[in-house]
Design a protein around this motif. Structure first.
Motif, PDB file in Angstrom:
ATOM      1  N   ALA A 165      60.756  10.372  22.371  1.00 34.68           N
ATOM      2  CA  ALA A 165      59.943   9.194  22.046  1.00 34.68           C
ATOM      3  C   ALA A 165      59.549   9.207  20.570  1.00 34.68           C
ATOM      4  N   ARG A 166      59.198  10.383  20.044  1.00 35.67           N
ATOM      5  CA  ARG A 166      58.864  10.479  18.620  1.00 35.67           C
ATOM      6  C   ARG A 166      60.069  10.123  17.761  1.00 35.67           C
ATOM      7  N   HIS A 167      61.240  10.601  18.179  1.00 34.18           N
ATOM      8  CA  HIS A 167      62.461  10.297  17.435  1.00 34.18           C
ATOM      9  C   HIS A 167      62.742   8.793  17.459  1.00 34.18           C
ATOM     10  N   ASP A 168      62.612   8.203  18.649  1.00 30.31           N
ATOM     11  CA  ASP A 168      62.823   6.754  18.762  1.00 30.31           C
ATOM     12  C   ASP A 168      61.818   5.980  17.917  1.00 30.31           C
ATOM     13  N   ALA A 169      60.558   6.420  17.935  1.00 28.36           N
ATOM     14  CA  ALA A 169      59.531   5.747  17.136  1.00 28.36           C
ATOM     15  C   ALA A 169      59.845   5.859  15.649  1.00 28.36           C
ATOM     16  N   ALA A 170      60.340   7.011  15.228  1.00 25.83           N
ATOM     17  CA  ALA A 170      60.705   7.177  13.816  1.00 25.83           C
ATOM     18  C   ALA A 170      61.862   6.254  13.458  1.00 25.83           C
ATOM     19  N   GLN A 171      62.831   6.120  14.348  1.00 25.99           N
ATOM     20  CA  GLN A 171      63.950   5.211  14.085  1.00 25.99           C
ATOM     21  C   GLN A 171      63.462   3.768  14.017  1.00 25.99           C
ATOM     22  N   ILE A 172      62.567   3.391  14.921  1.00 25.01           N
ATOM     23  CA  ILE A 172      62.038   2.022  14.925  1.00 25.01           C
ATOM     24  C   ILE A 172      61.264   1.759  13.636  1.00 25.01           C
ATOM     25  N   ARG A 173      60.432   2.738  13.211  1.00 24.26           N
ATOM     26  CA  ARG A 173      59.696   2.574  11.946  1.00 24.26           C
ATOM     27  C   ARG A 173      60.662   2.427  10.776  1.00 24.26           C
TER      28      ARG A 173
END
Length: 162
Positions: free
Chosen positions: A78-86
């Protein structure tokens, strides 16, 4: 009746006492044996229960550890996905800002060109409007500077074409 025919004092038991003692020993032995069997069964049951509980606790602990690892993996994902989204949002925002700047620059250049053309047209109109009065204004200014009245020169067709 004595068991040993020799006189040894109080250490020489009588046969009736020995029989009574043997019967009481056998009764006590069988009673204690049965009691010990029950005690052993109860102890084994308790041991199995505690081993079973310990085994179950170990299984639950292993399951909890697996769930915790799974939750950590999900959080990392989830952190990785959030970083990609940001990152994508940052790139999209930068693209939108660049597009807005390009649009603003294009509008500014258009407005500047339009304003420059309008100013040039107004300047030409003002020049055309004031050209016939230049000789009169020049004569008035010269009169003020010299202090004597000067008459404006007469108009010639060659002077108007300038």
């Amino acid at each position: 009746m004595e068991l040993i025919p020799v006189e040894i004092g109080p250490l020489n038991p009588r046969v009736q006492d020995m029989v009574i003692a043997a019967v009481l020993f056998a009764v006590s032995f069988f009673a204690i044996t049965r009691l010990l069997r029950r005690v052993n069964r109860v102890l084994e049951a308790r041991g199995q229960a505690t081993e079973g509980v310990a085994r179950q606790a170990e299984e639950v602990r292993a399951q909890a550890e697996a769930k915790r690892e799974e939750a950590h993996a999900l959080l990392a994902e989830a952190r990785h996905d959030a970083a990609q989204i940001r990152q994508r949002a940052h790139e999209e925002g930068a693209a939108l800002i660049a597009a807005a700047r390009a649009d603003a620059v294009r509008r500014r250049d258009g407005l500047l060109a339009e304003a420059g053309a309008r100013i040039e047209a107004e300047r030409a109109a003002a020049e055309a409007e004031l050209r016939p009065h230049v000789s009169e204004l020049a004569a008035q200014l010269a009169s003020r500077v010299v202090g004597e009245p000067i008459s404006p020169p007469s108009r010639t067709p060659a002077a108007d074409t300038r």
